[in-house]
Scaffold this motif. Structure first.
Motif, PDB file in Angstrom:
ATOM      1  N   THR A 335       9.248  41.340 -46.123  1.00  0.00           N
ATOM      2  CA  THR A 335       9.301  39.924 -46.481  1.00  0.00           C
ATOM      3  C   THR A 335      10.521  39.632 -47.342  1.00  0.00           C
TER       4      THR A 335
ATOM      5  N   ALA B  36      16.945  32.277 -44.152  1.00  0.00           N
ATOM      6  CA  ALA B  36      15.485  32.387 -44.251  1.00  0.00           C
ATOM      7  C   ALA B  36      14.787  31.266 -43.493  1.00  0.00           C
ATOM      8  N   ARG B 367      12.140  33.538 -48.597  1.00  0.00           N
ATOM      9  CA  ARG B 367      11.103  34.163 -47.770  1.00  0.00           C
ATOM     10  C   ARG B 367       9.807  34.273 -48.572  1.00  0.00           C
TER      11      ARG B 367
END
Lengths: 374, 374
Positions: A335, B36, B367
């Motif tokens: 992530t 992102a 993110r």
């Protein structure tokens, strides 16, 4: 955006070499998680090398059993093994014949022997262990495991029939290895070896050339050891198997005894039941000292990222040092990949503040992750 | 957790001194936001010192008008002012009599004069500006603004009636200041001065003692200048007003002309209409080179954190260097405070990779922020 319910966060770092062991790193992350209002579960990990037994027992408990043995230089020393409740014994080679236990001036790969690893293995078998896991890595030895084999009862002999006890200098004289007596003592045992490297026993990527220098071998000794390991390979019947060069050739000796070799990071994941802990987590934080290209080829952090991707749990990677390769972890499903430290400074400064830095980074990450688009 | 809709992210950094100006820093952040999957708005900021005019015009447009003038050493040079569409002129002292325009060997606070700032101010007034904003900071001068005052027509005289033209060495001889002619030329003008420091004109925290050395004054010169500024204060009628010591005493001279002094960071926020941009943002990213105790006492990042807290927009602060004081920003409502860089390394290395580092940090942050607890 508004804060959601408290995050359930799994803190699963490797050690930060030179700064924090896995348990301390997990605690530092957990402090940040809690500061952000989250719920933290500490689950330190390892790559199958140093610290692995401790990490497994932190997750699984069981008994820690001290065993009288000898260190890599043959001096009396206490080794140990862990016995888990399901009858699995875990033995860490570095806890028996480790490099870290020697003073720098004592490092002597020509003399160091893996014989001291036999006592905890045999003690575990005698105690009823049905499965023995040996974690390699971090040993002071480069004896191709001949010390271990001889101490387990194998015949390791020179051309004149003389028994050799192990030690790098003996490799030049090994003419025959009779594994049968050692195999007999381990009969019926499920023997698993965890390695964090894939080096073969000898050659350009072999044990002597790659790891000899850091264990104290000079260039001449490296060549002599590589020749000796090349001579030993066919006698063990494992020649150029991947991982044979782990722990100064202990990998090859254990393979010769019928062991199954597995990548350390994934074995640690299995033994610590990382998958179970992952179920129900909102987020996983992992960390290591240096996130680089080698991270992507099998270290702990990569294993965590893979497991999280499989379980659809967001995973944040924190690195004391990030090289540009660290960002390959995004392709694996990480992530976020974040630096730990507060900016330009010396390595010593960074090491000294690693715990606070981890706490601060985890705090920041959790505050971010608790946001929800409004 | 699952990804939400694309984040709308306001990228509002200060410059990273020695690495990136505000516009480049905003662009680097925006690159990470877009990587992102977010929507980025670039809104570079400043603290009222160097780069302020550019930042205001990046947000507000208007004309940039070059003006023939002289530099701090009296040599012909081009200064400039910005004229916004609402009739506000913005003048940056550093663009007229800046320290950065001089070679290190040319720095000479005893000789340097603020006279060159008069031309762009007067040109703006002649062009019809009703409001003139002067950004202080970054000047080569320590003349208490006497150069500017004389160039605006004020009588700055020695005891024998001789006119003094400005320059630090003249301060010892100033016996009277007649501000009336200068005030007349600026009659009807709303004069605003932005300072990023609160130093008084003289004394232990005054212009000479705090800023003299970095402008090239040796200890003897510092004492002489401090004595001169102490002599000047009562003549200007502003004595020990906060900010009087900004830009080598230009603050005091402009206060004497009736200017209103405001903190630079909040004025930049107003002029660039930061509040309007904040409405509708899901997240604000701000950054500066070093986040430390001074950040908490009025720099750009603090102003951004305050504005975000007021507007209930999450705010993430990224610092090239974070001192422990950086975390005070959590108490002000910052969502997260994160380091930019990848770990232990030299300052030069950190500076060289600042853009990539910012991009990477913004990517990671976005993110994280795009997650929503499931």
């Amino acid at each position: 955006m508004t804060p959601g319910r408290p995050l359930r966060v799994l803190c699963a770092p490797d050690k930060l070499r030179g700064a924090l062991d896995g348990a301390r790193a997990a605690a530092a992350l957990a402090a940040g998680v809690r500061a952000a209002g989250g719920t933290a579960v500490e689950h330190p990990l390892a790559d199958g090398g140093e610290g692995s037994r401790e990490v497994v027992q932190a997750a699984r408990g069981g008994r820690v059993v001290p065993v009288e043995s000898v260190d890599a230089l043959g001096r009396p020393a206490t080794a140990r093994y862990g016995l888990l409740d399901d009858g699995t014994a875990v033995v860490e080679a570095a806890e028996a014949v480790g490099l870290a236990a020697l003073a720098a001036a004592e490092r002597d790969v020509m003399r160091a022997s893996s014989a001291g690893l036999a006592a905890p293995v045999l003690a575990a078998v005698r105690a009823g262990a049905r499965r023995v896991v040996v974690f390699l890595g971090g040993t002071a030895t480069m004896d191709g495991g001949t010390g271990l084999l001889a101490a387990l009862g194998a015949g390791v002999r020179a051309a004149d029939g003389r028994s050799l006890g192990g030690g790098g200098a003996d490799l030049a004289h090994v003419a025959s290895v009779d594994l049968a007596p050692a195999r007999e003592r381990l009969a019926g045992i499920d023997l698993t070896v965890a390695a964090d490297v894939t080096s073969p026993l000898y050659g350009p990527a072999g044990a002597a050339r790659v790891y000899g220098p850091q264990k104290g071998a000079d260039p001449e000794a490296v060549e002599e050891l590589d020749d000796g390991l090349r001579r030993l390979g066919p006698l063990l019947g494992v020649a150029d198997a991947a991982g044979g060069g782990a722990a100064g050739g202990l990998g090859a000796a254990l393979l010769a005894l019928g062991a199954r070799m597995v990548p350390g990071a994934s074995l640690i994941g299995d033994l610590t039941r990382f998958g179970d802990r992952l179920a129900g987590a909102d987020l996983c934080l992992t960390a290591e000292g240096k996130v680089d290209a080698s991270t992507d080829t099998g270290k702990t952090v990569r294993a965590v990222v893979d497991a999280c991707a499989g379980a659809r749990v967001p995973c944040v990677v924190l690195g004391g040092t990030l090289t540009p390769d660290a960002h390959r972890l995004y392709d694996r499903g990480a992530t976020a990949v974040l630096p730990i430290g507060p900016g330009p400074r010396s390595l010593d400064e960074a090491l000294a503040t690693a715990a606070d830095d981890l706490t601060a980074a985890a705090l920041a990450v959790c505050r971010l992750a608790a946001l929800r688009p409004g």
